[in-house]
Design an enzyme around this catalytic site. Structure first.
Site, short mmCIF file in Angstrom:
data_model
loop_
_atom_site.label_atom_id
_atom_site.label_comp_id
_atom_site.label_asym_id
_atom_site.label_seq_id
_atom_site.Cartn_x
_atom_site.Cartn_y
_atom_site.Cartn_z
N HIS A 315 5.02 -2.86 2.21
CA HIS A 315 5.82 -2.86 3.44
C HIS A 315 5.93 -4.57 3.92
O HIS A 315 5.91 -5.53 3.15
CB HIS A 315 5.17 -2.23 4.67
CG HIS A 315 4.45 -0.96 4.02
ND1 HIS A 315 5.44 0.19 3.72
CD2 HIS A 315 3.37 -0.48 3.87
CE1 HIS A 315 4.73 1.21 3.40
NE2 HIS A 315 3.46 0.89 3.21
N GLU A 446 -4.39 2.33 -2.70
CA GLU A 446 -4.69 3.09 -1.24
C GLU A 446 -6.14 2.74 -0.87
O GLU A 446 -7.07 3.45 -1.17
CB GLU A 446 -4.37 4.28 -1.25
CG GLU A 446 -2.87 4.84 -1.39
CD GLU A 446 -1.97 4.48 -0.48
OE1 GLU A 446 -2.20 3.82 0.73
OE2 GLU A 446 -0.70 5.07 -0.52
ZN LIG Z 1 1.73 1.86 2.48
#
Ligand SMILES: [Zn+2]
Length: 483
Positions: A315, A446
């Site tokens: 992002h 993650e």
């Molecule tokens: Zn992400």
């Protein structure tokens, strides 16, 4: 004569760059199979940096898809007979027929109205989507009317050379023959300008003083359609890159400088004169590096047998990623960990580390994978934080898409889980853009769940992030067999 030529040039130059205003916020028009959509009065389309967001009402009423909205989970499901697309407000992960895909912009809630990204939804539903930047209009064609269905790649439509539209409804851009390369993206980080183009382009780069500038001319180029989605482009086909944190760079502007021959120009405005080096070794990528000094030009990336590692902080900029339970952004955590990884890798003599972004800039998923592919990097590691509509899920997981990435995924995950100390959610296959579209072993980490308060209490912690960075580096070194 020479002097006059230069003065003429200056005049043209000054005229070509009128002061760029704010991102255009004019309402975008939407055409379906050549007809402009007649939106119910009161229905507003949002234009966020040329990403068009439409109310879900338009998706059902005007585009004719079945739409379900579930308030409790803030999720939207769009369906036709072939495809189901599920999206959640604020999340840039969508589910297409059960597999996860990243979007470059998230659905948002605007009062009572839920807005979803038009390009993403319509292309996933099998429509052809084109953006005309001058008209600020989106052209959709349903699959039956597509002239060349073989060309369509619904998940990531290729930017096309302006002037060679496959869709007769799309007006062509005058004066741009089919041989042009397109400028697909421009970014600036670590004092290095990166321009990605659809084909090899030999730039002409020169300095100007008073004020100090570096000018990059890209002959036989034009902006791609997708460029306007990720960058500001005003009606004069010019715009400005948002650059902060570089005191010596006051502004970076780009414009279609000339349309015969079609030339894109990028200008770096400096607060002090600086040297630069230009690298075009990787086809489709141009680097103008301001770190250069006269005595010591930087060796090309990956030279003398070094392994090239691309670290991707997920992002950034206008795409914050998930929002944590205490209101922190995923993009911030991703960048912080990525920079710690970078610092550790810079100590490794046999590794060259390249960041997809090293500040809070917006970068498209395709620019990230293109960077790694064009550099022919050895591995690609994307750093993310997880999120769920429920606060229960917690732990660390590692994604890969292609089989060649499994070994890297297993090795990094082993070190990562040990470093986080969080629940082991294992290595999983996933259809994610950055792990799918890269050509080298690629993983998406993650680290933990921002939506889980126990995980989240650690994710932004300095010591925790240092341990995680060390774990990632240990994994990278084990995989690359670097001592
Ligand atoms: Zn992400």
């Amino acid at each position: 004569m020479k002097k006059l030529g230069f003065l003429m040039f200056l005049v043209v130059f000054l005229l070509a760059f009128p002061k760029v205003g704010d991102a255009s916020s004019g309402s975008a028009k939407i055409f379906l199979d050549g007809e402009q959509l007649n939106l119910t009065s009161g229905v507003k389309v949002a234009n966020v940096n040329n990403n068009i967001l439409i109310p879900i009402r338009v998706v059902s009423e005007n585009l004719g898809f079945k739409v379900d909205w579930e308030k409790s989970s803030q999720s939207v499901t769009v369906q036709n007979s072939n495809t189901t697309v599920k999206m959640v407000v604020g999340s840039n992960t969508a589910e297409i027929d059960g597999s996860q895909v990243s979007m470059n912009i998230t659905p948002v809630l605007n009062g009572q109205t839920t807005l979803v990204p038009l390009r993403f939804v319509s292309s996933q539903m099998g429509m052809d989507v084109k953006w005309d930047n001058q008209m600020k209009a989106v052209f959709l064609s349903s699959s039956e009317s597509m002239t060349d269905p073989g060309e369509a790649t619904p998940s990531e439509p290729d930017p096309e050379v302006p002037g060679t539209p496959t869709d007769p409804n799309v007006p062509s851009v005058p004066g741009t023959p089919g041989t042009l390369a397109t400028v697909d993206g421009i970014s600036f980080s670590e004092d290095r300008l990166m321009i990605s183009t659809s084909a090899s382009v030999t730039p002409s780069v020169f300095k100007l003083s008073g004020p100090d500038r570096i000018v990059v001319d890209l002959p036989n180029t034009a902006f791609s359609e997708s460029f306007g989605y990720e960058h500001t482009l005003n009606t004069q086909n010019s715009g400005e890159l948002n650059v902060t944190g570089y005191p010596e760079v006051s502004q970076i502007r780009y414009a279609l400088f000339s349309d015969s021959p079609s030339t894109v120009r990028v200008v770096i405005n400096l607060t002090t004169a600086k040297n630069y080096t230009v690298s075009t070794e990787n086809a489709g990528l141009i680097f103008v590096d301001l770190n250069a000094t006269d005595s010591e030009p930087a060796p090309p990336i990956g030279s003398s047998g070094k392994k090239v590692v691309v670290i991707d902080a997920g992002h950034g900029g206008g795409q914050p990623g998930a929002l944590s339970v205490t209101g922190k952004y995923e993009k911030t955590m991703n960048l912080s960990i990525a920079k710690k990884v970078e610092a550790l890798l810079k100590n490794e003599k046999s590794i060259d580390v390249v960041m997809t972004r090293s500040d809070d800039s917006t970068m498209s998923l395709s620019d990230r994978t293109k960077l790694a592919n064009n550099l022919k990097s050895d591995i690609f590691v994307s750093i993310h934080g997880n999120s769920n509509t429920s606060s229960t899920p917690n732990g660390t997981e590692t994604y890969y898409t292609r089989e060649t990435s499994i070994e890297l995924a297993n090795i990094i995950h082993k070190h990562l889980v040990k470093a986080t100390g969080l629940k082991d959610r294992k290595v999983k296959p996933g259809n994610l853009h950055v792990t799918r579209e890269t050509k080298m072993p690629a993983v998406l980490l993650e680290i933990g769940f921002l939506s889980n308060s126990s995980d989240e209490s650690q994710l932004f912690n300095e010591d925790f992030q240092n341990r995680v960075a060390q774990g990632i580096v240990d994994g990278i070194k084990e995989y690359l067999k670097v001592q």
